[in-house]
Design a protein around this motif. Structure first.
Motif, PDB file in Angstrom:
ATOM      1  N   ASP B 284       0.811  -1.226   0.000  1.00 34.92           N
ATOM      2  CA  ASP B 284       0.000   0.000   0.000  1.00 34.92           C
ATOM      3  C   ASP B 284       0.841   1.272   0.000  1.00 34.92           C
ATOM      4  O   ASP B 284       0.402   2.317  -0.459  1.00 34.92           O
ATOM      5  N   GLY B 285       2.042   1.165   0.580  1.00 35.40           N
ATOM      6  CA  GLY B 285       2.866   2.352   0.786  1.00 35.40           C
ATOM      7  C   GLY B 285       3.735   2.713  -0.400  1.00 35.40           C
ATOM      8  O   GLY B 285       4.460   3.700  -0.365  1.00 35.40           O
ATOM      9  N   LEU B 286       3.687   1.913  -1.472  1.00 39.32           N
ATOM     10  CA  LEU B 286       4.391   2.248  -2.710  1.00 39.32           C
ATOM     11  C   LEU B 286       3.333   2.316  -3.806  1.00 39.32           C
ATOM     12  O   LEU B 286       2.668   1.327  -4.102  1.00 39.32           O
ATOM     13  N   SER B 287       3.199   3.506  -4.368  1.00 42.19           N
ATOM     14  CA  SER B 287       2.177   3.696  -5.380  1.00 42.19           C
ATOM     15  C   SER B 287       2.821   3.643  -6.773  1.00 42.19           C
ATOM     16  O   SER B 287       3.784   4.349  -7.039  1.00 42.19           O
ATOM     17  N   GLN B 312      -1.982  -5.207  -7.750  1.00 38.27           N
ATOM     18  CA  GLN B 312      -0.694  -5.322  -7.083  1.00 38.27           C
ATOM     19  C   GLN B 312       0.330  -5.819  -8.095  1.00 38.27           C
ATOM     20  O   GLN B 312       0.036  -6.692  -8.909  1.00 38.27           O
ATOM     21  N   TYR B 313       1.541  -5.232  -8.031  1.00 39.35           N
ATOM     22  CA  TYR B 313       2.579  -5.581  -9.008  1.00 39.35           C
ATOM     23  C   TYR B 313       3.821  -6.089  -8.293  1.00 39.35           C
ATOM     24  O   TYR B 313       4.214  -5.570  -7.245  1.00 39.35           O
ATOM     25  N   GLU B 314       4.436  -7.102  -8.900  1.00 36.83           N
ATOM     26  CA  GLU B 314       5.808  -7.451  -8.515  1.00 36.83           C
ATOM     27  C   GLU B 314       6.710  -6.548  -9.345  1.00 36.83           C
ATOM     28  O   GLU B 314       6.520  -6.421 -10.552  1.00 36.83           O
ATOM     29  N   CYS B 315       7.690  -5.892  -8.683  1.00 33.12           N
ATOM     30  CA  CYS B 315       8.510  -4.921  -9.388  1.00 33.12           C
ATOM     31  C   CYS B 315       9.986  -5.227  -9.210  1.00 33.12           C
ATOM     32  O   CYS B 315      10.428  -5.528  -8.097  1.00 33.12           O
ATOM     33  N   GLU B 316      10.732  -5.142 -10.333  1.00 29.63           N
ATOM     34  CA  GLU B 316      12.194  -5.272 -10.257  1.00 29.63           C
ATOM     35  C   GLU B 316      12.784  -3.875 -10.106  1.00 29.63           C
ATOM     36  O   GLU B 316      12.509  -2.986 -10.925  1.00 29.63           O
ATOM     37  N   THR B 317      13.602  -3.666  -9.052  1.00 33.88           N
ATOM     38  CA  THR B 317      14.225  -2.353  -8.845  1.00 33.88           C
ATOM     39  C   THR B 317      15.670  -2.551  -8.410  1.00 33.88           C
ATOM     40  O   THR B 317      16.096  -3.689  -8.175  1.00 33.88           O
ATOM     41  N   VAL B 318      16.405  -1.430  -8.271  1.00 37.96           N
ATOM     42  CA  VAL B 318      17.789  -1.541  -7.778  1.00 37.96           C
ATOM     43  C   VAL B 318      17.809  -2.047  -6.341  1.00 37.96           C
ATOM     44  O   VAL B 318      18.814  -2.580  -5.875  1.00 37.96           O
ATOM     45  N   ALA B 319      16.719  -1.869  -5.617  1.00 33.51           N
ATOM     46  CA  ALA B 319      16.649  -2.355  -4.231  1.00 33.51           C
ATOM     47  C   ALA B 319      16.110  -3.782  -4.172  1.00 33.51           C
ATOM     48  O   ALA B 319      15.673  -4.250  -3.121  1.00 33.51           O
ATOM     49  N   GLY B 320      16.125  -4.478  -5.305  1.00 32.62           N
ATOM     50  CA  GLY B 320      15.623  -5.849  -5.325  1.00 32.62           C
ATOM     51  C   GLY B 320      14.159  -5.888  -5.688  1.00 32.62           C
ATOM     52  O   GLY B 320      13.612  -4.908  -6.222  1.00 32.62           O
ATOM     53  N   ILE B 323       7.103  -4.967  -3.807  1.00 27.39           N
ATOM     54  CA  ILE B 323       5.678  -5.172  -4.083  1.00 27.39           C
ATOM     55  C   ILE B 323       4.994  -3.814  -3.957  1.00 27.39           C
ATOM     56  O   ILE B 323       5.164  -3.129  -2.943  1.00 27.39           O
ATOM     57  N   ALA B 324       4.243  -3.421  -4.989  1.00 28.45           N
ATOM     58  CA  ALA B 324       3.607  -2.106  -4.973  1.00 28.45           C
ATOM     59  C   ALA B 324       2.192  -2.205  -5.506  1.00 28.45           C
ATOM     60  O   ALA B 324       1.863  -3.131  -6.256  1.00 28.45           O
ATOM     61  N   ASN B 325       1.345  -1.259  -5.110  1.00 28.51           N
ATOM     62  CA  ASN B 325      -0.030  -1.238  -5.585  1.00 28.51           C
ATOM     63  C   ASN B 325      -0.236  -0.110  -6.603  1.00 28.51           C
ATOM     64  O   ASN B 325       0.379   0.948  -6.511  1.00 28.51           O
TER      65      ASN B 325
END
Lengths: 264, 353
Positions: B284-287, B312-320, B323-325
């Motif tokens: 919820d805290g990542l839009s 809800q999405y699985e996301c690839e980022t530099v921080a690994g 999970i974001a909505n």
């Protein structure tokens, strides 16, 4: 829909029953035969041989001795075996696994070996009276059965019940008698009966430990057969059989035979 | 009568294995505190130490001004409710409830009267003459509850009391437990592995791990402001993102990810921010924002799932993997690039591990 049963199977089953029950029928027939020797089919009918058991003082004495030994040995085995089985189950996690096997090991040792070693160590070396040697022998003989049967009853006992009682203010020793024991009552009864029958029927251990003036019924039966061949033997056998059947009926009625059989 | 419980520097061992390490816990009069954690975290050990079924290696446990560690279990006067009910199978429901009164030497007429009164309170007075085997799981646990309450203990303890009940009954029973506990005002320790159960009925919850209390706080604080990464993960913060402060401007702090992209944080909101910290959020805290100019974490979107209120999405980022909505009005396809924008009031800041 009806299930057809193979007639050969019925025949085979009948044969097995004849094989199992046949000897018992023959003994029963011989016991009521009005002849002075063992015979089958019975010729004439009499209960004389049953009266004769009591008339022969050796039988009278050994029946009493056998009952005394069986009752005392079973009681002592329960007094030792119940706390032992309790400890083995209550502290199962903390105790090494082989410990409970150790208590059942005597069942695997041939009884004749046990009888002989008791004769050497207790009877000959320490000069304990024959009656007490017999009592010790029978106690040791039935103790593993008692521990086994009561352990089986305790294995399904939920020890948190005991903790609940203690948390409510019941002292641990009192809790054992008011909470634990009433819940393994059927196991205690089963252990008593199994131990009693094992002791009453024992030959191998008693063979070594009986002596002048003191004998048990099975040993007396052996001794009698060596000298006489009259139907008294058959009637004693019938008596033992009837006794066992009565006990089994009581067990079946109170606990169910399968429950007891599963624990052995 | 109810008393505060004070556990001071308790260490306990099973054989040579240390299961509790220097554990301290104060529970106020009438307070309900849950010990929450996975199996093996030491919560049940703590309960058994208080009950007197285990002895600590060192430390003291005080109930009011009594030192419990000096008393045997049967003299501690604690009401216990067990996971498997632990009713006496050979006694009637009434005799089960009256058992504790009998141990206290109360006459038969009086203890039956009191047992009946408590059975009425849990709604089982009509079953008083039955044996426990004739009761359902929920009824058994009510009898166990009445049995623990009737001795009017200064401390009540619950060991996973609802684990053997089905989901619907669990919710009803925990409400009932809380009502009875409130009505009696009895200090209570409640052991459970179920977070929802612990949070719903406790005044405070101690989250335990490997024989230590990781955080002891109100359910609200634990849920919104976990104090460390363990508690954060435990209460469902999926995203733990390490950050480094690069600039400070009054109350505003700029911090960067490992790829150099930056985010701004307000110390008004998060308090003093150290040079190295971990940003923690739930999904919820990542839009998810498809606006490339948004200030956020660059991400490549993966699997999208439908939650009803959001995607809800699985996301690839530099921080690994994070999970974001994202909004329902703007479904994005796997493989798309997007920015993950932290929602300030859904985020918290932790010290690095």
């Amino acid at each position: 829909m009806t299930t057809r049963i193979n007639p050969a199977l019925i025949g085979f089953t009948a044969l097995v029953y004849v094989f199992l029950i046949g000897p018992l029928v023959i003994i029963f027939g011989a016991a009521i035969s009005d002849t002075s020797y063992l015979t089958f089919p019975p010729q004439g009918l009499t209960l004389h041989w049953f009266e004769n058991i009591w008339a022969i003082s050796a039988f009278r004495r050994t029946i009493i001795t056998s009952l005394q030994i069986a009752f005392l040995a079973t009681t002592i085995a329960l007094i030792i075996g119940i706390p032992a089985a309790y400890a083995l189950n209550r502290y199962r996690v903390q105790l090494p696994g082989w410990l409970s096997t150790l208590f059942v090991l005597p069942i695997l040792v041939p009884e004749i070996v046990m009888g002989f070693s008791l004769l050497r160590s207790v009877n000959v070396d320490s000069g304990v009276p024959i009656f007490f040697t017999l009592l010790i022998g029978h106690t040791l003989l039935v103790l593993p059965y008692v521990i086994r049967v009561i352990s089986a009853a305790l294995s399904s006992f939920d020890f948190s019940i005991e903790e609940a009682a203690i948390s409510l203010g019941s002292r641990p020793a009192k809790t054992f008698f008011t909470i634990v024991l009433p819940n393994v009552r059927s196991g205690v009864i089963a252990a008593f009966i199994l131990a009693f029958i094992t002791s009453i029927n024992d030959v191998s251990v008693s063979l070594f430990l009986t002596g002048p003036g003191i004998s048990t019924l099975p040993i007396q039966i052996l001794a009698h057969v060596e000298q006489f061949f009259d139907p008294t033997i058959a009637s004693v056998s019938v008596l033992l059989m009837v006794l066992t059947v009565i006990v089994m009926i009581i067990v079946e009625r109170t606990l169910g035979l399968t429950a007891v059989a599963n624990t052995k | 009568m109810t008393l505060p419980l004070s556990i001071n520097n308790i260490t306990a061992h099973y054989g040579t294995t240390k299961v509790l390490e220097d554990l301290s816990l104060d529970i106020g009069e009438g307070e309900l505190v849950s010990l929450l954690g996975a199996s093996g975290c030491g919560k049940t050990t703590t309960l058994r130490l208080i009950a007197g079924f285990l002895q600590p290696t060192s430390g003291t446990i005080r109930l009011g001004d009594k030192d419990l560690t000096k008393l045997p279990a049967h003299a501690r006067d604690i009401g216990l409710v067990f996971q498997n009910y632990a009713l006496f199978p050979h006694l009637s429901v009434r005799d089960n409830v009256a058992f504790g009164l009998k141990q206290r030497g109360i006459a038969a007429a009086e203890r039956n009267k009191r047992a009946n009164a408590f059975l009425e309170r849990v709604g089982l007075d009509h079953l008083a003459d039955r044996l426990p085997a004739a009761l359902s799981g929920g009824q058994k646990q009510r009898v166990a509850l009445a049995r623990a309450l009737v001795i009017e203990p200064p401390l009540l303890m619950f060991d996973e009391p609802l684990s053997n009940l089905d989901a619907k009954l669990r919710v009803d029973m925990r409400v009932e437990i809380r009502k009875l506990q409130r009505a009696n005002g009895t200090t209570s320790v409640y052991v459970t592995h179920d977070q929802e159960e612990a949070f719903s009925i406790s005044d405070r919850v101690a989250i335990m791990n490997e024989g230590r209390i990781m955080q002891l706080d109100t359910p609200e604080t634990l849920y919104q402001r976990p104090a460390n990464a363990f508690v954060a993960r435990f209460v469902g913060f999926e995203n733990l993102i390490p950050m480094t402060v690069t600039a400070r401007d009054g109350e505003t702090v700029t911090a960067s990810l490992s790829d150099g992209s930056t985010l701004k944080f307000s110390q008004d909101r998060f308090g003093a921010i150290d040079d190295k910290f971990v940003l923690a959020t739930r999904a919820d805290g990542l839009s998810v924002s498809s606006d490339p100019g948004a200030e956020g974490i660059a991400a490549k979107l993966g699997l999208r799932t439908y939650l009803g209120r959001a995607y809800q999405y699985e996301c690839e980022t530099v921080a690994g993997k994070l999970i974001a909505n994202g909004a329902l009005s703007n479904p994005l396809e796997p493989g798309a690039t997007a920015k993950l924008v932290p929602v300030a009031d859904q985020c918290t800041i932790l010290k690095p591990e």
